[in-house]
Design an enzyme around this catalytic site. Structure first.
Site, PDB file in Angstrom:
ATOM      1  N   PRO A 190       0.839  -1.206   0.000  1.00  0.00           N
ATOM      2  CA  PRO A 190       0.000   0.000   0.000  1.00  0.00           C
ATOM      3  C   PRO A 190       0.870   1.251   0.000  1.00  0.00           C
ATOM      4  O   PRO A 190       1.787   1.377   0.814  1.00  0.00           O
ATOM      5  CB  PRO A 190      -0.801  -0.122   1.304  1.00  0.00           C
ATOM      6  CG  PRO A 190       0.023  -1.020   2.170  1.00  0.00           C
ATOM      7  CD  PRO A 190       0.743  -1.955   1.266  1.00  0.00           C
ATOM      8  N   CYS A 205       0.368   5.515  -0.367  1.00  0.00           N
ATOM      9  CA  CYS A 205      -0.549   6.643  -0.489  1.00  0.00           C
ATOM     10  C   CYS A 205      -0.257   7.442  -1.751  1.00  0.00           C
ATOM     11  O   CYS A 205       0.904   7.728  -2.067  1.00  0.00           O
ATOM     12  CB  CYS A 205      -0.443   7.544   0.731  1.00  0.00           C
ATOM     13  SG  CYS A 205      -1.173   6.845   2.213  1.00  0.00           S
ATOM     14  N   GLN A 254      -6.333  -1.720   2.532  1.00  0.00           N
ATOM     15  CA  GLN A 254      -5.780  -1.424   3.853  1.00  0.00           C
ATOM     16  C   GLN A 254      -6.635  -0.342   4.510  1.00  0.00           C
ATOM     17  O   GLN A 254      -6.797   0.752   3.965  1.00  0.00           O
ATOM     18  CB  GLN A 254      -4.333  -0.937   3.738  1.00  0.00           C
ATOM     19  CG  GLN A 254      -3.674  -0.731   5.101  1.00  0.00           C
ATOM     20  CD  GLN A 254      -2.316  -0.050   5.000  1.00  0.00           C
ATOM     21  OE1 GLN A 254      -2.242   1.135   4.687  1.00  0.00           O
ATOM     22  NE2 GLN A 254      -1.245  -0.801   5.241  1.00  0.00           N
ATOM     23  N   TYR A 295       0.498   5.567  13.073  1.00  0.00           N
ATOM     24  CA  TYR A 295      -0.896   5.959  12.961  1.00  0.00           C
ATOM     25  C   TYR A 295      -1.658   5.460  14.193  1.00  0.00           C
ATOM     26  O   TYR A 295      -1.068   4.937  15.132  1.00  0.00           O
ATOM     27  CB  TYR A 295      -1.478   5.472  11.637  1.00  0.00           C
ATOM     28  CG  TYR A 295      -0.747   6.070  10.444  1.00  0.00           C
ATOM     29  CD1 TYR A 295      -0.607   7.453  10.335  1.00  0.00           C
ATOM     30  CD2 TYR A 295      -0.149   5.277   9.471  1.00  0.00           C
ATOM     31  CE1 TYR A 295       0.081   8.019   9.270  1.00  0.00           C
ATOM     32  CE2 TYR A 295       0.541   5.835   8.408  1.00  0.00           C
ATOM     33  CZ  TYR A 295       0.663   7.210   8.312  1.00  0.00           C
ATOM     34  OH  TYR A 295       1.357   7.774   7.278  1.00  0.00           O
ATOM     35  N   ARG A 320      -0.925  -5.038   9.514  1.00  0.00           N
ATOM     36  CA  ARG A 320       0.403  -4.448   9.320  1.00  0.00           C
ATOM     37  C   ARG A 320       0.910  -3.909  10.647  1.00  0.00           C
ATOM     38  O   ARG A 320       0.214  -3.145  11.322  1.00  0.00           O
ATOM     39  CB  ARG A 320       0.386  -3.345   8.269  1.00  0.00           C
ATOM     40  CG  ARG A 320       1.721  -2.598   8.181  1.00  0.00           C
ATOM     41  CD  ARG A 320       1.897  -1.792   6.911  1.00  0.00           C
ATOM     42  NE  ARG A 320       2.515  -2.617   5.874  1.00  0.00           N
ATOM     43  CZ  ARG A 320       3.119  -2.125   4.794  1.00  0.00           C
ATOM     44  NH1 ARG A 320       3.169  -0.812   4.598  1.00  0.00           N
ATOM     45  NH2 ARG A 320       3.657  -2.924   3.891  1.00  0.00           N
ATOM     46  N   LEU A 372      12.831  -2.040   0.672  1.00  0.00           N
ATOM     47  CA  LEU A 372      13.993  -2.112  -0.224  1.00  0.00           C
ATOM     48  C   LEU A 372      14.239  -3.521  -0.733  1.00  0.00           C
ATOM     49  O   LEU A 372      15.356  -4.033  -0.713  1.00  0.00           O
ATOM     50  CB  LEU A 372      15.234  -1.552   0.471  1.00  0.00           C
ATOM     51  CG  LEU A 372      15.294  -0.024   0.593  1.00  0.00           C
ATOM     52  CD1 LEU A 372      16.617   0.416   1.204  1.00  0.00           C
ATOM     53  CD2 LEU A 372      15.110   0.641  -0.772  1.00  0.00           C
ATOM     54  N   GLY A 381       7.131  -1.920  -3.012  1.00  0.00           N
ATOM     55  CA  GLY A 381       6.588  -0.580  -3.029  1.00  0.00           C
ATOM     56  C   GLY A 381       7.156   0.238  -4.161  1.00  0.00           C
ATOM     57  O   GLY A 381       6.692   0.182  -5.295  1.00  0.00           O
ATOM     58  N   ARG A 382       8.202   0.995  -3.849  1.00  0.00           N
ATOM     59  CA  ARG A 382       8.759   1.920  -4.832  1.00  0.00           C
ATOM     60  C   ARG A 382       9.259   1.214  -6.084  1.00  0.00           C
ATOM     61  O   ARG A 382       9.223   1.776  -7.173  1.00  0.00           O
ATOM     62  CB  ARG A 382       9.882   2.730  -4.188  1.00  0.00           C
ATOM     63  CG  ARG A 382       9.392   3.592  -3.042  1.00  0.00           C
ATOM     64  CD  ARG A 382      10.528   4.312  -2.346  1.00  0.00           C
ATOM     65  NE  ARG A 382      10.071   4.876  -1.081  1.00  0.00           N
ATOM     66  CZ  ARG A 382      10.825   5.557  -0.238  1.00  0.00           C
ATOM     67  NH1 ARG A 382      12.099   5.760  -0.522  1.00  0.00           N
ATOM     68  NH2 ARG A 382      10.331   6.039   0.882  1.00  0.00           N
TER      69      ARG A 382
END
Length: 366
Positions: A23, A25, A104, A186, A234, A312, A334-335
């Site tokens: 996930p 944003c 999520q 969060y 998570r 990573l 992710g990235r």
């Protein structure tokens, strides 16, 4: 045969491979009007492209269960019918492309009400389109952030119900996996960590009290989610505060993550998605390829829980090794998937795994 491209069955759900989209944003939903918080063309293109690219599971970005639970005014949300209808179209698209749609669910807590990162990320006051955030204790996230309102017990119960309602909407929209976001500083993480939770009631103090909110949210979500479909959680394995002047012996630890994981398994959680950090600004983490994988491996080996690893993971052989050696059951990219949506197909070719290129893209598989 590549371990990374073996299907994974969780409850009765089969996921075609172990390469999943984490996930992330996008801060690209409407901030006002009838479509506030609803996914649109950007989200459709963004997520569908990764499904075409071969990811076995697509996890939507953190989706707020209330308007006040958004990080920014342009976050996704799932608290009304219009949002649900938009998510239904998205979930149907992902399933038609061969990926499992996951969502999520989150509440940003004291980290809510900020500008988008590319707009500076500063806290937003009510006069500038923001709102007063809330948290377990009236402790601002950092300099310049508003002091959050301390949630009352009644308000805590309302947030728990909001998670349940959002999960029910997600199910009706066609999602097959729901993930409770208990990491990255969060709201749920804020209750877990003694760094952010200074309460002296049944929701603060001891480990048992600090995990109460997380368990109540999971119970509420599990109660509306079918027995044949999985619930993920998570977690941040550590606050990365040990050895800093901010810790003072009070931070969330790997040992507590293991203890929480056992409790979550007993409550019907099917997979732990293990990340780290996020509870305090300015923390230096030892960032390196796969730096969070040992946390996932620790949880898996000490609890027997299925886990996903994130952080990573960029090389196909690295990802294969993580799964093949039993450090994790799946990897969350992710990235790397932002840079290369077709990473799963390309990795399968390198590793000798199964790759299902869409027929119109068949020429690319040669």
């Amino acid at each position: 045969m590549s371990a990374l491209f073996e299907p994974l069955v969780v409850r009765s759900l089969e996921i075609r491979n172990r390469v999943w989209m984490a996930p992330m944003c996008q801060y690209s939903a409407p901030a006002t009007g009838e479509r506030t918080g609803a996914p649109g063309d950007w989200h459709d293109t963004h997520l569908s492209t990764r499904a075409v690219g071969g990811a076995g599971l697509i996890m939507t970005e953190g989706t707020a269960v209330t308007a006040a639970g958004r990080i920014t005014p342009t976050d996704l949300g799932l608290w009304n019918d219009r949002q649900q209808a938009a998510f239904q179209r998205l979930a149907h698209r992902l399933r038609s492309l061969g990926s499992v749609p996951g969502i999520q669910l989150t509440h940003a807590g004291r980290k809510a009400s900020t500008a988008r990162p590319w707009d500076g990320g500063a806290p937003l006051t009510p006069e500038h389109g923001g709102w007063r955030p809330v948290g377990p204790s009236p402790l601002p996230y950092g300099a310049g952030h508003l002091e959050p309102g301390e949630l009352t017990v009644r308000e805590i119960h309302q947030v728990v119900e909001a998670f349940a309602q959002a999960a029910r909407r997600a199910l009706d929209a066609g999602f097959q996996v729901v993930e409770v976001h208990g990491a990255h500083g969060y709201l749920i993480h804020e209750f877990l960590s003694p760094f952010t939770n200074h309460r002296r009631d049944p929701y603060g103090g001891s480990f048992t009290h600090r995990i109460r909110f997380a368990l109540e949210v999971v119970d509420a979500v599990r109660s509306v989610w079918p027995d044949n479909l999985p619930v993920f959680f998570r977690a941040s394995a550590t606050d990365w505060l040990d050895g800093t002047d901010m810790s003072v012996g009070s931070s969330w630890t790997v040992e507590e993550t293991v203890r929480l994981s056992r409790e979550l398994l007993d409550r019907g959680v099917d997979l732990l998605d293990i990340s780290s950090g996020g509870v305090a600004p300015g923390i230096r983490k030892p960032v390196a390829p796969g730096y969070q994988v040992p946390f996932a491996a620790t949880v898996r080996h000490r609890t027997g829980a299925p886990v996903s690893a994130v952080g990573l993971i960029t090389d196909p052989h690295q990802a294969e090794r993580i799964v093949a050696t039993g450090q994790a059951d799946a990897v969350m990219l992710g990235r790397e998937l932002l840079r290369n949506p077709y990473w799963p197909h390309q990795a399968a070719k390198k590793l000798g795994g199964r790759s299902d290129w869409p027929q119109p893209y068949g020429m690319a598989s040669a």
